[in-house]
Design an enzyme around this catalytic site. Structure first.
Site, PDB file in Angstrom:
ATOM      1  N   GLU A 282       5.553  54.259  79.600  1.00  0.00           N
ATOM      2  CA  GLU A 282       5.358  55.444  78.571  1.00  0.00           C
ATOM      3  C   GLU A 282       4.083  56.140  78.682  1.00  0.00           C
ATOM      4  OE1 GLU A 282       5.398  53.573  74.646  1.00  0.00           O
ATOM      5  OE2 GLU A 282       7.536  52.476  75.293  1.00  0.00           O
TER       6      GLU A 282
ATOM      7  N   GLU B 282      13.201  48.798  77.094  1.00  0.00           N
ATOM      8  CA  GLU B 282      12.496  48.420  75.787  1.00  0.00           C
ATOM      9  C   GLU B 282      13.583  48.716  74.712  1.00  0.00           C
ATOM     10  OE1 GLU B 282       8.670  48.923  74.602  1.00  0.00           O
ATOM     11  OE2 GLU B 282       7.789  48.414  76.677  1.00  0.00           O
TER      12      GLU B 282
HETATM   13  O1  IFM Z   1       4.777  47.308  71.500  1.00  0.00           O
HETATM   14  C1  IFM Z   1       4.900  48.655  72.356  1.00  0.00           C
HETATM   15  C2  IFM Z   1       4.937  48.694  73.623  1.00  0.00           C
HETATM   16  O2  IFM Z   1       3.878  48.054  74.028  1.00  0.00           O
HETATM   17  C3  IFM Z   1       5.580  49.889  74.154  1.00  0.00           C
HETATM   18  N1  IFM Z   1       6.671  50.339  73.642  1.00  0.00           N
HETATM   19  C4  IFM Z   1       6.640  50.187  72.273  1.00  0.00           C
HETATM   20  C5  IFM Z   1       6.499  48.826  71.683  1.00  0.00           C
HETATM   21  C6  IFM Z   1       6.741  48.881  69.940  1.00  0.00           C
HETATM   22  O3  IFM Z   1       5.891  49.637  69.670  1.00  0.00           O
END
Ligand code: IFM
Length: 460
Positions: free
Chosen positions: A172, A369
């Protein structure tokens, strides 16, 4: 509503056998054991009082000391793959120079432990815990940082490429740059819009050089993880803003990786903030090094409407700060929402996957994710009945498979997260885990959602 067992059975029936199902974590959020490594910008940020509940990164989930127990739990749950990140200052305390043998041992144990249990290690090189030594020099706005990152990636590949199944350079980069440099929501908290764009560019360059360094040292299956989403304009007046927001979050990262350079409309809309003089043609070619796969972290759509007298959106106060150059808009997430206030809309994930596969044709995709923080996370009588989370997962995995059935080359799905953990500046306030972690005793208790994954994977 059909009962959960029926829904699991239906989902299991449409889940392809070769579709990777995993769960994900990141180093700073779970590892603890700060004494065993050098300092990162997140400890500096915590010391400066930016974490809502005063969390410091110690003990987080005490994962370094409990790695065997955690590996057993992963095996019991039946996941195909586990996505974790290396902590840069655990590999080299100051980010460069001498290796930290204790850190190398830890990741050896983790990776070997996964392989012994038949779980594929999916590694991320950088998930936000930049060594403080580099943070002090300007972090991702410091010119040499992309090369430092490539050197670090080379070290990782030399040590672990023989056993790691897939590699992501960055997690990200939009969050790292715009929450960390354009604002002070995340470390290092630079609060400077121009720096946000420069950090984004140097992260992309780090990715390009990092992927080369990984491959040169034997790593296979190398990619990048972006947090992409669908922008929804609720009225005619916000159509252009939605397109620019898509530029700032999605295209600013996807286009350079696809070889299309920095999107012209983003450059135009942000000229009053930055002159973009840090961009070099030769470096754009490095950024465009083809990836083997792309990971998408999807949580929620961004729904916006024209500003009115009454603020309707929950993040109206901070709205456009994380999108420098955007005109004022109201964020209007619909119900239902997670504890983070994020709208739950699985169909937008299907749209995001379809759109990304069109923008990066020929590249296999993964959902790296997906998940939510929910109010029904509470441990009661030794059990966490997180119905909201189960519902979220069942709907979103189905939405992912809808995209696949519609022709998107989607190869897998990772639940965020394996554990309740440190949700960055939110501390322990927001828990995304399928496994509850008692903050005092560190005891792990699989929630109903964890058992749901176990059932799903057994029935597949
Ligand atoms: O916890 C985070 C993760 O580290 C990166 N993506 C989003 C998740 C939730 O906010």
């Amino acid at each position: 509503m059909t009962n959960v067992s029926d829904r699991i059975a239906k989902l299991a029936a449409r889940l392809p056998k070769d579709f990777v199902v995993g769960t994900a974590t990141s180093s700073w959020q779970i590892e603890g054991n700060l004494a065993g490594r050098g300092s990162s910008i997140w400890e500096d940020f915590a010391k400066a009082g930016h974490i809502k509940d005063g969390s410091t990164g110690e003990p987080a989930c005490d994962h370094v000391n409990r790695v065997d127990e955690d590996l057993e739990l992963l095996k019991w749950l039946g996941f195909d793959s586990y996505r974790f990140s290396f902590s840069w200052p655990r590999i080299m305390r100051t980010g460069e120079g001498a290796l930290n043998p204790e850190g190398i041992d830890f990741y050896d144990r983790l990776i070997d432990g996964l392989l012994e249990r038949g779980i594929k290690p999916a590694a991320t090189v950088y998930h936000w815990d930049l060594p403080s030594t580099f943070g002090d020099k300007g972090g991702w706005t410091w010119e040499p940082i992309a090369d430092k990152f490539a050197d670090y990636a080379a070290v990782l590949a030399t040590k672990f490429a023989d056993r790691v199944d897939s590699w992501a350079t960055l997690n990200e980069p939009w969050v790292s740059s715009f929450l960390g440099y354009a604002t002070d929501i995340h470390a290092p908290g630079a609060n400077d819009q121009a720096k946000g764009f420069e950090a984004a560019y140097r992260l992309l360059l780090g990715h390009g050089r990092g992927i080369e360094a990984l491959r040169a040292n034997g790593a296979k299956n190398t990619g990048l993880v972006l947090n992409l989403t669908t922008m929804i304009a609720e009225d005619e007046g916000t159509k252009d803003a939605a397109w620019l927001m898509d530029g700032l979050q999605n295209r600013l990262f996807l286009d350079p990786v696809a070889g299309r350079g920095i999107p012209a409309d983003v450059v135009e809309a942000t000229r009053h903030i930055t002159d973009w003089s840090f961009v070099k043609e030769s470096e754009l070619a490095e950024i465009a090094t083809p990836v083997d796969w792309l990971g998408i972290n999807y949580y929620t759509p961004n729904r916006i409407e024209s500003p009115s007298e009454t603020d309707k959106g929950f993040i109206v106060g901070q709205n456009t700060d994380v999108y420098p150059g955007m005109p004022p808009v109201n964020f209007v997430p619909r119900e239902p929402r997670t504890n983070m206030g994020w709208e739950i809309d699985a169909s937008s994930m299907t749209t995001t996957l379809q759109q990304t596969s069109e923008r990066l044709p020929g590249v296999p995709l993964y959902v790296t994710e997906n998940g939510g923080a929910f109010k029904d996370d509470q441990l009661t009588d030794g059990f966490v009945n997180d119905q909201d989370r189960m519902d979220y997962y069942l709907n979103h995995i189905n939405a992912a498979l809808d995209a696949r059935d519609g022709g998107v080359d989607l190869r897998g799905y990772y639940a965020w997260s394996m554990f309740d953990n440190l949700e960055w500046a939110e501390g322990w306030k927001m828990t995304f885990g399928i496994v509850h972690v008692n903050q005092q005793t560190m005891e792990r208790t699989p929630k109903a959602s964890a058992r749901m994954f176990k059932q799903l994977l057994e029935q597949r």
